[in-house]
Design an enzyme around this catalytic site. Structure first.
Site, PDB file in Angstrom:
ATOM      1  N   ASP A  51       0.821  -1.207   0.000  1.00 25.32           N
ATOM      2  CA  ASP A  51       0.000   0.000   0.000  1.00 25.32           C
ATOM      3  C   ASP A  51       0.859   1.263   0.000  1.00 25.32           C
ATOM      4  O   ASP A  51       1.919   1.318   0.631  1.00 25.32           O
ATOM      5  CB  ASP A  51      -0.894  -0.020   1.245  1.00 25.32           C
ATOM      6  CG  ASP A  51      -1.772   1.203   1.357  1.00 25.32           C
ATOM      7  OD1 ASP A  51      -2.624   1.400   0.481  1.00 25.32           O
ATOM      8  OD2 ASP A  51      -1.597   1.978   2.331  1.00 25.32           O
ATOM      9  N   GLU A  54       1.292  -0.504  -5.107  1.00 24.78           N
ATOM     10  CA  GLU A  54       0.334   0.563  -5.391  1.00 24.78           C
ATOM     11  C   GLU A  54       1.163   1.848  -5.452  1.00 24.78           C
ATOM     12  O   GLU A  54       1.449   2.473  -4.434  1.00 24.78           O
ATOM     13  CB  GLU A  54      -0.733   0.673  -4.299  1.00 24.78           C
ATOM     14  CG  GLU A  54      -1.797   1.693  -4.650  1.00 24.78           C
ATOM     15  CD  GLU A  54      -2.361   2.461  -3.459  1.00 24.78           C
ATOM     16  OE1 GLU A  54      -3.377   3.132  -3.634  1.00 24.78           O
ATOM     17  OE2 GLU A  54      -1.770   2.401  -2.360  1.00 24.78           O
TER      18      GLU A  54
END
Length: 707
Positions: free
Chosen positions: A394, A447
């Protein structure tokens, strides 16, 4: 400190070396036992065979007495107000962590950190108990408190293991299910109560204690792991179903989820599921992205072994598992990592590098060996212990740049004067290189929302070493395009085709994730203009275009059947829509889309090879139509999308080769709720590849060369 001061500190359980005073010791020619039992009526050593040696009160609750010279094992009987208790002495046990482990911890190179830090049930010197170990280098003293001592740590002061900053204590009798925390005295003399950073289980929130656990799970996925090790994910089909465990079907634990999720995902044809973060987190509304227990699966849905069962079942069903992993920040909750031993430890001490302004969280100190080691080992923990097939990392962009979401003057350049966070870059390279070294066939997925170079390039070439990168540019452009009225889309075709100019610069995943169906963005189908039937047609056409586009695919739960409302973690997705035939048809289309995709090698074998892709348009060019070919030595597939509201009939188009092309997918087929416009199953092309095709309004067709 003089002896009296040390005894006073031991009596108050604030001495860094309690084993130097308490336990079994040689005192000249005698063998003595010292034990801390404040206000006891009497304290007696019970020797093997039942012989007893009474202890005398020495000072400040410390008792001592002589025992036989050959004494090694014993128990201590204490009497309080006539109540007798017998327990093994924690201070007679040697350290349960070795010098090599401590050395590797200090260097940040202990790849199996979870095996030595935290709480581990074991038998030591013939006694069952739990070894508690914690890294707290700035602490003056550390105690372990829990259900085994009525949360009174005065009898369980831990010992410091020197410059490593590690503290340790073996507690006889503590076992699986014991709840505990560490009570830490800061340099300022304050006591703070902290959950174990290495805990492998925790209480159900809002309770915050750590829980002693031990796995008894036996895996049955050896065949899956063996096959995975022989596969290169970038050269294989991958379509990912992303879900939030708590709101997919609320009330299901990990084990019950296996019974419902597996047949559902199997019917839809997805190759993988991706779980939004399941590491322990205090606030459900963070969706798991503010982690407090990096090594503990959230107890909201069961035990760690229950999660292993779910993953094992998925593997046995042929479904891969990707887990969302959050090394980019952590919350400021007082019970967790924040200011763990009274000052910045896991977080960078400089707020210009150690705090996320937007999220109100702390940022890890990636340059500190022990912190880097904590995170690298954490990634390996999920891969080793839970057999996950990949980690989606993330918020990588927030880690890469020192000026991320900061104004001038709010950040400090690196040693070269640049904006790159060199320590974070080195950490990402290390975690990726180490993960791939230990686990062949996995996928590390970034990401990453910027144009940072080499995200999926090997670390040996200076890249970050990820296996895949989320294609955020494609996602933003394509969602903006489909939100445009079909009447005007012809003026915006570049939003859908620009991605072809960089699609091969990285190994990409095309994500329609949870982030795209919250915060006022609406659902995927809600973005589509027109009537309900046109919205459904738009979703089908868009997904078929997406599945044919270079890159792998990810779809968030609910979009497969056309969820109308935004997602909320506080309620289930809109399953009631599957009572409506049109939404059942959309779900059926997604299943056929996945199965057709998996059977067409050109759509996935050479995703990152520009030579395997060709944009089509000649001899007729239509701004509303996007056509391209995917080509391998074993075949060719053409995708043709008409994003206008009008059928394009008998359009001349140069296909990659002559012969017969089979229409293997038509998003406008009647079985999916469409109008049935198409090419009657086949398209013929002359020897130069010239053909005439019909593309339905708001439709995508796939053609496969068959001869």
């Amino acid at each position: 400190m003089n002896d009296n001061d040390i005894l006073q500190a031991v009596a108050e359980a604030r001495w860094h070396a309690p084993h130097d005073v308490l336990g079994l010791h040689n005192n000249g020619s005698a063998r003595v036992v010292r034990a801390l039992y404040p206000l006891a009526d009497s304290v007696t050593v019970i020797l093997p065979g039942g012989n007893r040696a009474p202890l005398s009160h020495w000072t400040e609750g410390i008792w001592h007495g002589v025992v036989p010279a050959d004494t090694t094992a014993y128990e201590i009987e204490s009497v309080y107000d006539g109540v007798v208790a017998v327990a093994d002495d924690p201070y007679r046990h040697l350290p349960t962590i070795g010098e090599l482990d401590l050395h590797l911890i200090s260097e940040g190179r202990h790849e199996e950190l979870w095996r030595v830090l935290g709480a581990h049930v074991r038998t030591d010197a013939g006694v069952d108990g739990t070894a508690f170990t914690v890294w707290a280098p700035n602490a003056r003293a550390v105690r372990v408190v829990g259900s085994f001592n009525d949360w009174d740590g005065r009898k369980h002061a831990m010992r410091s293991l020197g410059g490593s900053g590690v503290w340790e204590l073996f507690v006889p009798g503590a076992g699986v299910g014991t709840t505990y925390k560490f009570e830490i005295q800061t340099r300022q003399g304050d006591w703070v109560l902290k959950a174990d950073p290495m805990a492998r289980a925790a209480e159900v929130p809002p309770a915050t204690a750590s829980v002693v656990t031990a796995s008894s799970y036996t895996w049955s996925d050896a065949g899956w792991l063996s096959a995975r090790a022989k596969q290169e994910p970038s050269h294989a089909p991958m379509s990912i179903y992303e879900l939030h465990v708590g709101s997919w079907r609320p009330g299901l634990g990990y084990r019950a989820l296996a019974d419902e999720l597996i047949p559902y995902v199997t019917d839809l044809g997805f190759t993988h599921v991706e779980f939004m973060p399941v590491a322990e987190h205090p606030f459900g509304g963070s969706w798991g992205y503010q982690v407090s227990g990096y090594y503990a699966p959230t107890s909201r849905f069961g035990t760690p072994d229950d999660l292993k069962y779910l993953i094992d079942r998925l593997h046995q069903a042929g479904i891969g598992v990707i887990m969302d992993w959050v090394p980019g920040h952590f919350p400021k909750d007082a019970f967790a990592l924040a200011r763990f031993d009274g000052q910045a430890l896991y977080e960078h001490p400089d707020p210009r590098r150690g705090e996320h302004k937007d999220w109100g969280t702390y940022i890890f100190d990636y340059g500190r060996n022990e912190v880097r080691g904590f995170l690298v080992a954490n990634a390996l923990y999920w891969l080793d212990e839970f057999h996950v097939d990949g980690l989606r990392v993330d918020a990588v962009a927030s880690m890469l740049y020192l000026d991320y979401s900061r104004e001038d003057g709010e950040w400090e350049p690196n040693i070269h004067g640049g904006r790159e966070n060199l320590e974070a870059i080195r950490f990402l390279q290390e975690v990726n290189a180490t993960a791939y070294k230990r686990h062949a066939g996995i996928s590390m997925i970034a990401e990453e929302s910027t144009s940072f170079p080499g995200v999926t390039a090997p670390t040996s070439q200076g890249g970050l070493g990820f296996g895949f990168k989320w294609n955020m540019g494609w996602m933003n452009d394509s969602l903006r395009y489909i939100s445009t009225d079909p009447m005007y889309r012809g003026h915006h075709q570049g939003e859908m085709t620009f991605s072809f100019t960089y699609a091969f610069s990285e190994n990409y995943v095309l994500p329609i994730s949870h982030d795209e169906v919250v915060h006022g963005k609406g659902s995927l189908i809600a973005r589509m203009p027109g009537s309900h039937e046109q919205k459904l047609a738009g979703v089908r056409s868009y997904l078929a275009y997406m599945w044919a586009h270079p890159g792998k695919q990810l779809l968030f739960m609910g979009q497969e059947f056309g969820q109308m409302s935004e997602w909320s973690e506080s309620r289930a997705i809109d399953w009631y829509l599957l009572e409506q035939p049109s939404h059942v048809q959309l779900s059926g289309f997604v299943g056929d889309l996945n199965r057709t995709y998996r059977g067409l090698e050109p759509l996935w074998l050479r995703d990152s090879d520009s030579h395997a892709f060709r944009l089509l348009g000649a001899p007729s060019y239509n701004n509303d139509v996007i056509a391209f070919a995917r080509i391998t030595q074993h075949g060719s597939v053409v995708s043709i999308s008409n994003f206008s509201g009008v059928t394009v009939a008998q359009m001349p188009l140069d296909l990659p080769r002559g012969g017969t092309w089979q229409e293997v997918l038509n998003s406008d087929a009647k079985t999916y709720g469409g109008s049935g416009v198409g090419n009657y199953g086949v398209v013929g092309a002359d020897e130069n590849g010239r053909a005439v095709v019909t593309v339905p309004a708001l439709g995508t067709i796939w053609l496969q060369h068959v001869g």
